[in-house]
Design an enzyme around this catalytic site. Structure first.
Site, mmCIF file in Angstrom:
data_model
loop_
_atom_site.group_PDB
_atom_site.id
_atom_site.type_symbol
_atom_site.label_atom_id
_atom_site.label_comp_id
_atom_site.label_asym_id
_atom_site.label_seq_id
_atom_site.Cartn_x
_atom_site.Cartn_y
_atom_site.Cartn_z
ATOM 1 N N LYS A 169 0.509 -1.104 0.120
ATOM 2 C CA LYS A 169 0.159 -0.030 -0.040
ATOM 3 C C LYS A 169 0.336 1.378 -0.344
ATOM 4 O O LYS A 169 -0.299 2.160 -0.960
ATOM 5 C CB LYS A 169 -1.568 0.457 1.569
ATOM 6 C CG LYS A 169 -2.358 -0.852 0.817
ATOM 7 C CD LYS A 169 -3.266 -1.201 2.031
ATOM 8 C CE LYS A 169 -4.635 -1.803 1.687
ATOM 9 N NZ LYS A 169 -5.346 -2.129 3.075
ATOM 10 N N GLU A 181 -6.062 13.438 -2.736
ATOM 11 C CA GLU A 181 -5.479 13.338 -1.403
ATOM 12 C C GLU A 181 -5.511 12.886 -0.797
ATOM 13 O O GLU A 181 -4.914 13.359 0.923
ATOM 14 C CB GLU A 181 -6.500 14.797 -1.661
ATOM 15 C CG GLU A 181 -6.378 15.568 0.278
ATOM 16 C CD GLU A 181 -7.290 17.138 0.609
ATOM 17 O OE1 GLU A 181 -7.163 17.425 1.565
ATOM 18 O OE2 GLU A 181 -8.192 17.281 -0.299
ATOM 19 N N ASP A 235 -10.397 3.158 2.498
ATOM 20 C CA ASP A 235 -10.287 1.949 3.661
ATOM 21 C C ASP A 235 -10.838 2.815 4.713
ATOM 22 O O ASP A 235 -11.845 2.483 5.413
ATOM 23 C CB ASP A 235 -8.976 1.900 4.277
ATOM 24 C CG ASP A 235 -8.303 0.527 3.265
ATOM 25 O OD1 ASP A 235 -9.100 -0.259 2.278
ATOM 26 O OD2 ASP A 235 -7.181 0.545 3.409
ATOM 27 N N GLY A 254 -4.262 0.803 17.520
ATOM 28 C CA GLY A 254 -3.058 0.791 16.692
ATOM 29 C C GLY A 254 -2.395 1.907 16.739
ATOM 30 O O GLY A 254 -3.655 3.229 16.447
#
Length: 274
Positions: free
Chosen positions: A66, A78, A103, A127
């Protein structure tokens, strides 16, 4: 001429994206196929050039590519720049490869579908990796907050929080002690995923009743983290909705059609649940 799309990853055999997108192509009478392609990190540049040369109309990107894919694209938008990660690539009419990231917006859509628009924060993010980054920016853009970050390595949480407005850092112990303060808790690590690390990133038993607790993992459908939170009175949400909505946003980029997500969530849930 039949179009074709793909998903790149290492590993890739476990991906349910081909099932999802092929079904959407069928439902929307879009003459196309979707292929899983195993690409190891050292072959990524070669794979991108091959996809460009062979006329792939667009593709998804999953771990571990990614971030690594960004230098091989013509532009990133953006959303991808904020997240420093790309999960979807589409082509412009003049052949440029544009990277975006669906996502975070996919998570927000699934959260709003699950809980409505009245739950806005405060939010605990568990996380500090790429998933947390994308979801946090999307949540803040949608008006959720304030955001609190916790992570096993506190310095990583602090680094992420420093990039955002009205964001705070808690140690794992502090997060557990203050669990009753949050309206939304989002678990973004791989802890609890099938074939990954077992257990929980922290103990959610102190969550207040009626809070929304989300885990972006969807295999298993209910992680130990979600089970404990549900038993404590939280409303729990697994990662199927995020997976489907991020895919739907990618599908829309490629086709200008937003597909039926409700039916797909039911289908993926049944497949994962066996």
């Amino acid at each position: 001429m039949k179009k074709w799309y793909a998903v790149l990853g290492d590993p890739i055999a476990q991906s349910m994206s081909p099932v999802m997108h092929d079904q959407w192509f069928l439902e929307n009478e879009w003459h196309a196929s979707y292929l899983p392609i195993h690409v190891t990190p050292e072959k990524l540049e070669q794979a991108i050039e091959s996809l460009r040369m062979l006329g792939c109309s667009g593709w998804n990107v999953t771990v571990p590519h990614k971030q690594a894919i960004i230098p091989y694209l013509d532009e990133v938008d953006e959303a991808a720049m904020h997240m420093n990660a790309v999960n979807t690539v589409y082509q412009t009419t003049d052949g440029k490869l544009i990277g975006t990231n669906t996502d975070g917006t996919g998570f927000v859509k699934s959260l709003q579908e699950f809980a409505g628009n009245h739950v806005r924060g405060p939010v605990l993010m568990i996380g500090a990796g790429g998933a947390a980054r994308g979801i946090a920016f999307a949540l803040q853009s949608a008006g959720y907050g304030p955001l609190y970050f916790t992570n096993r390595t506190t310095s990583k949480a602090a680094e992420l929080a420093s990039e955002m407005q009205n964001a705070h850092v808690l140690s794992v112990e502090e997060a557990e002690q203050r669990m009753g303060e949050f309206d939304v808790v989002v678990q973004t690590t791989s802890v609890g995923m099938n074939f990954a690390q077992a257990g929980m990133p922290l103990d959610p038993k102190g969550i207040k009743k009626g809070a929304v607790v989300a885990d972006i993992i969807y295999n298993p459908l209910e992680t130990e983290f979600l089970q404990v939170a549900r038993q404590a009175g939280a409303l729990t949400m697994n990662g199927v909705g995020m997976f489907v909505h991020q895919g739907a946003l990618a599908f829309e980029k490629w086709t200008s059609i937003y597909p039926d997500t409700k039916k797909m969530i039911e289908m993926i849930t049944m497949k994962v649940g066996g």
